[in-house]
Every structure is written in C-alpha cells, then in structure tokens.
Design a protein around this motif. Structure first.
Motif, short mmCIF file in Angstrom:
data_model
loop_
_atom_site.label_atom_id
_atom_site.label_comp_id
_atom_site.label_asym_id
_atom_site.label_seq_id
_atom_site.Cartn_x
_atom_site.Cartn_y
_atom_site.Cartn_z
N ASP A 193 0.82 -1.21 0.00
CA ASP A 193 0.00 0.00 0.00
C ASP A 193 0.86 1.26 0.00
O ASP A 193 0.52 2.25 -0.65
CB ASP A 193 -0.93 0.00 1.22
N LEU A 194 1.97 1.24 0.74
CA LEU A 194 2.87 2.40 0.75
C LEU A 194 3.50 2.62 -0.63
O LEU A 194 3.66 3.76 -1.07
CB LEU A 194 3.96 2.21 1.81
N VAL A 195 3.83 1.52 -1.29
CA VAL A 195 4.37 1.64 -2.66
C VAL A 195 3.32 2.24 -3.58
O VAL A 195 3.62 3.08 -4.44
CB VAL A 195 4.83 0.26 -3.17
N GLN A 196 2.06 1.82 -3.40
CA GLN A 196 0.98 2.37 -4.22
C GLN A 196 0.80 3.87 -3.98
O GLN A 196 0.62 4.64 -4.93
CB GLN A 196 -0.32 1.63 -3.93
N LEU A 197 0.87 4.28 -2.71
CA LEU A 197 0.76 5.70 -2.40
C LEU A 197 1.93 6.49 -2.98
O LEU A 197 1.76 7.60 -3.49
CB LEU A 197 0.70 5.90 -0.88
N TYR A 198 3.13 5.91 -2.91
CA TYR A 198 4.31 6.57 -3.47
C TYR A 198 4.17 6.73 -4.99
O TYR A 198 4.44 7.80 -5.55
CB TYR A 198 5.56 5.76 -3.13
N THR A 199 3.73 5.66 -5.64
CA THR A 199 3.59 5.72 -7.10
C THR A 199 2.51 6.71 -7.52
O THR A 199 2.66 7.42 -8.52
CB THR A 199 3.24 4.32 -7.64
N GLN A 200 1.44 6.79 -6.74
CA GLN A 200 0.30 7.61 -7.12
C GLN A 200 0.50 9.10 -6.81
O GLN A 200 0.09 9.95 -7.59
CB GLN A 200 -0.96 7.09 -6.41
N PHE A 201 1.14 9.42 -5.69
CA PHE A 201 1.17 10.81 -5.23
C PHE A 201 2.58 11.43 -5.19
O PHE A 201 2.70 12.65 -5.09
CB PHE A 201 0.55 10.92 -3.84
N ILE A 202 3.62 10.61 -5.23
CA ILE A 202 4.97 11.16 -5.08
C ILE A 202 5.82 10.96 -6.32
O ILE A 202 6.48 11.89 -6.78
CB ILE A 202 5.66 10.52 -3.85
N SER A 203 5.81 9.75 -6.87
CA SER A 203 6.65 9.46 -8.02
C SER A 203 6.24 10.30 -9.23
O SER A 203 5.05 10.44 -9.54
CB SER A 203 6.53 7.97 -8.38
N GLY A 204 7.24 10.87 -9.89
CA GLY A 204 6.99 11.67 -11.09
C GLY A 204 6.62 13.11 -10.82
O GLY A 204 6.48 13.90 -11.75
N PHE A 394 -10.45 10.10 1.61
CA PHE A 394 -9.27 10.22 0.75
C PHE A 394 -9.37 9.31 -0.46
O PHE A 394 -8.83 9.63 -1.52
CB PHE A 394 -8.00 9.90 1.55
N ASN A 395 -10.07 8.20 -0.32
CA ASN A 395 -10.28 7.33 -1.47
C ASN A 395 -11.21 7.97 -2.48
O ASN A 395 -10.95 7.97 -3.69
CB ASN A 395 -10.84 5.98 -1.00
N GLY A 396 -12.32 8.57 -1.99
CA GLY A 396 -13.28 9.17 -2.90
C GLY A 396 -12.79 10.44 -3.56
O GLY A 396 -12.99 10.67 -4.76
N VAL A 397 -12.10 11.30 -2.78
CA VAL A 397 -11.66 12.60 -3.31
C VAL A 397 -10.36 12.48 -4.08
O VAL A 397 -10.19 13.06 -5.16
CB VAL A 397 -11.52 13.62 -2.16
N PHE A 398 -9.39 11.71 -3.55
CA PHE A 398 -8.06 11.65 -4.16
C PHE A 398 -7.75 10.31 -4.81
O PHE A 398 -6.69 10.16 -5.42
CB PHE A 398 -6.99 11.95 -3.09
N GLY A 399 -8.64 9.32 -4.66
CA GLY A 399 -8.39 8.01 -5.27
C GLY A 399 -7.32 7.21 -4.56
O GLY A 399 -6.67 6.35 -5.16
N ALA A 400 -7.08 7.48 -3.26
CA ALA A 400 -6.05 6.77 -2.50
C ALA A 400 -6.63 5.48 -1.95
O ALA A 400 -6.99 5.38 -0.77
CB ALA A 400 -5.54 7.65 -1.37
N ASN A 401 -6.75 4.47 -2.79
CA ASN A 401 -7.36 3.20 -2.40
C ASN A 401 -6.31 2.26 -1.84
O ASN A 401 -5.50 1.70 -2.57
CB ASN A 401 -8.06 2.56 -3.60
#
Length: 450
Positions: A193-204, A394-401
């Motif tokens: 899940d932390l990797v998913q958050l990193y990829t979605q909100f931090i990476s790039g 956070f899932n609904g507004v930002f898509g952080a599933n």
C-alpha cells in the motif's frame, strides 16, 4: 514500548516466547505464499483486477494477500473470527451456554472446543462456495468433483491449521495468538500500500510537490494512529465505595475502588458487522455475475460499495455511507448490550456491599450505569466512524485506495497495545516469582547460619 521490548529480550523465558512466536509467524507467511493444488493462480488475480467493489478487497486485507493468491491459507482465520462472534451471541441467547460460561475454566474450555468445531464447519462451507462458485468461472485448471474436493479440503485444513498456530502462540508464545496472526496478515499488505501511495502521489512529481504529498500522508497516518490509541485506551471510571463490616476484632471493606468502562466498549466488532452486512449483497451479485447494469439494483449495489463514497462526481452514492454510519452505531449499542449487563454488575456490587457514591443501590444504580453506558457507547461509535470515514474520504476525493483502512488500523493498534501489556504482565509475574524465590533462599540461608 521500546523499553518494554528491550527489557523483555533480557529475560530468557520471555525471549524464548518471542522467538517461538516469530517462528510461528514465519510459518504463517510461508503458507500464505503456498498455492493450493489444482488452482489457476492467474484467474483470481485477473478477477480482482476487473472488480470495482471492495468486498473481496476487505477480505483480502484480513488474509494478508492469501486470498488473491489462493494459497492454502486463503481463508486465513476469518472462519474462527466469525465462529467466535457467533458463540458470543449464542452464549447470551442459549441458557445452557451461558451456564457453561459461568462454570469457570472448565466451562470456557468447553466453549472453546465448540468454537473450534464451528470454525471447521464455517471453513468447510466457505471453501465449498469458493471452489464451486469460482471453479465454474475458471479458478480450477479442470473443474470436476475431485479437484473441487481437493481445494475444499486444502482450504479447510489451512484454516484449521492457522487456528492451531494461534492457540500455540497463546499457550507457548507471547499470548493473543489469533490476534497476532491477524495482525501479521494485515501488516504484510502495508508495504504494498505504501508503494501504491508513493507511485500515485509522489513518483513523477516535482521535488516540492513530492515532499508536500509525503508529509501530508505521514501526518494523516500519524494523526489517525494517535486518535486510535486514545480511542482504545480511553475509559470512564465509575467510583465505587464498599461499606465496612466488623467481624470480631477485624474490619472488612471500607475501601474505595472503581469500575472502568472503556470508551470503545465494542472494539472493532461494529465495523466488522456493518461492513459485512453492506458487502454481502455485492458478494452474492458478483458470484451470480450481476450488478454491472444500469437498473435500480445495480445503483443500490454501487451505493453499498465504499469505493463510490465521497466521490464529488457521484455524491448520490454517498447515501450508502450514511447507511453505514447508522449500522455502525446500531451494532455498537447492540453488541455492548449483549456483552455488558448493568443489572448483573449492580447485583454483584450489592452482594459485596458496594455502592456508587450518591446513588442508591438497586434500580437507581442500574439506571445510572445504563445512562453512563449509553453516553460512552455513542462517543465510542462516533470515534469508530471518524477513523473509518477518513480512508473513505481520501479514497473518494483523491483516489487513495489502500487496504489499511480504519478497521485495519484499529486492529493493528489494539493488538500491539494488548501484546505489549501481555509481555509486561509476564515480566511482572516473573519479577514477583524471582522476589519470592530470593526471599525464600535468604530465609533458608539465615536458618542454616550462612
């Protein structure tokens, strides 16, 4: 907490218990990666990839990813958790079980044995449903009676083996075996899940945006964890005074005490009940291949799906969130009402000569307890709702599933705190034992003239 762990490793007996627990957890994680025979591992992964609901995601978080891999531990200890809840409810409804519980250690052993049998039956039912329901859709390499029977036996045996591991950890390890098995399953999903958050909100992202996103994520997680700790440890203490009794030359009683009432009296049970009830129609519709249309039934299923809540583009589906909140509050009151009996506590106090200062014994005491309890239950339920709704927002507004939602965080914090308390109590008992032994040796040495 770190000081407790450090002191625990200095004691050989407790250190052995910690290592035993660690070895058992290695077996749990190994079994979670071992695929069940005759299963196509790609089917269930593709099935999850095509799902928009979170009914199975909630289940997969509790199994530590075993379900998506369809390993021998795919059912994990969920049948045991369900069985324990059923037995708690039946203990209130069936007088014979209630009498058995009051028998003390022997009665609890009998109830534990019944719970094991119910666990095996539930595991057998769940594994059969999965083998038949998913098997017809392509889970089994070849769908026939023999392969389905092998999968059913494997999953049932895996669940029973996990229950045995949990009991061994309780007996020979640090305690809370079933809870620790559940904890390690949930924690195993956190890195992903932390990797998913990193990829979605931090990476790039640019350096400034990446740092800002990382700080916000850490602050939110820290705030939720601190809030859960406060919620789990919060309690209302009701003062109790015991009257004095004079028998001969001795005086009994007269001391003051208190009855601690936890703010979160029902624990995580209301959330599990509410989530399970909300997701059951989605699971049934998924097995039947329904729910993807545009009819009223499909709209209701989307409203029950938490992935659609708090979505600014589809706020109508957030009606399901309101229904979820109502269910959580209802189950908080319901579960507490069957596990906490103010009348019984008031009668026990009266027999022991105890009373609440300013409150008359008997019916006024019962009404006072009930009033305080209703107030505490509502506060605890609101706390549970806050912890659970934050991930939905956070899932609904930002898509952080992510899988570690409010339920997972409450379980993680609760199990860690309870395990630390277990270790501290074992250290305390050992210190008392050592003190008595040293005292005995000193008396013996003095007697022998040393």
């Amino acid at each position: 907490m770190l000081d407790t762990v450090r002191r625990a490793f200095r004691i050989e007996e407790i250190r052995k218990k910690i290592f035993y627990t660690f070895l058992m957890l290695i077996v749990v994680r190994f079994g979670s990666q071992l695929p069940a025979p005759g299963v196509d591992p790609t089917f269930i992964q593709n099935f999850f990839a095509n799902q928009t609901g979170d009914a199975f995601n909630f289940f997969d978080a509790f199994t530590g990813g075993s379900f998506t891999q369809m390993s021998v531990f795919a059912l994990s200890i969920t049948p045991y958790i369900t069985s324990s809840i059923i037995m708690q409810l039946l203990t209130i409804a069936i007088p014979k079980l209630e009498d058995m519980q009051k028998e003390g250690a022997d009665g609890r052993k009998k109830i534990a044995a019944i719970t094991r049998y119910v666990t095996v039956v539930l595991a057998l039912i769940e594994s059969t449903a999965m083998a038949v329901g998913f098997g017809r859709q392509g889970l089994l390499v070849e769908f026939n009676f023999v392969n389905a029977a092998i999968v059913v036996c494997t999953l049932t045996a895996g669940s029973a083996f996990l229950m045995w591991i949990g009991e061994r950890i309780t007996e020979k390890g640090v305690g809370n075996g079933i809870s620790i098995v559940l904890l390690i399953n949930i924690l195993s999903r956190v890195p992903q899940d932390l990797v998913q958050l990193y990829t979605q909100f931090i990476s790039g992202k640019t350096l400034a945006k990446g740092i800002l996103a990382a700080v916000i994520i850490l602050l939110v997680l820290l705030a939720v964890v601190v809030f859960v700790i406060i919620l789990q440890d919060g309690e209302r203490r009701i003062a109790v005074q015991y009257s004095q009794k004079v028998q001969g030359r001795k005086t009994y009683g007269g001391q003051s005490s208190h009855i601690p009432l936890k703010v979160n009296t029902a624990g995580v049970i209301p959330i599990i009940f509410a989530s399970s009830l909300m997701q059951t129609p989605i699971v049934i519709a998924t097995f039947l291949g329904k729910g993807d249309g545009t009819g009223i039934g499909s709209q209701i299923l989307r409203a029950l799906n938490s992935n659609n809540w708090c979505d600014p583009d589809n706020l109508i589906y957030s009606i399901g969130l309101i229904f979820y909140i109502i269910l959580t509050i209802f189950f908080a009151y319901f579960y507490t009402s069957i596990t906490f009996n103010p009348l019984e506590i008031a009668n026990n106090m009266k027999k022991s000569g105890g009373f609440v200062p300013g409150i008359r014994p008997g019916k006024p005491t019962v009404e006072y307890f009930q009033k305080i309890l209703n107030y505490i239950i509502f506060i605890g339920a609101c706390g549970l709702i806050i912890v659970q709704v934050i991930p939905f927002f956070f899932n609904g507004v930002f898509g952080a599933n992510v899988s570690f939602g409010g339920t997972s965080l409450i379980i993680i914090v609760g199990v860690v705190l309870e395990t630390i308390k277990q270790i501290e109590s074992q250290m305390l008992v050992r210190n008392y034992t050592g003190f008595l032994n040293n005292k005995g040796n000193s008396m013996k040495n003095s007697f022998l003239g040393y």
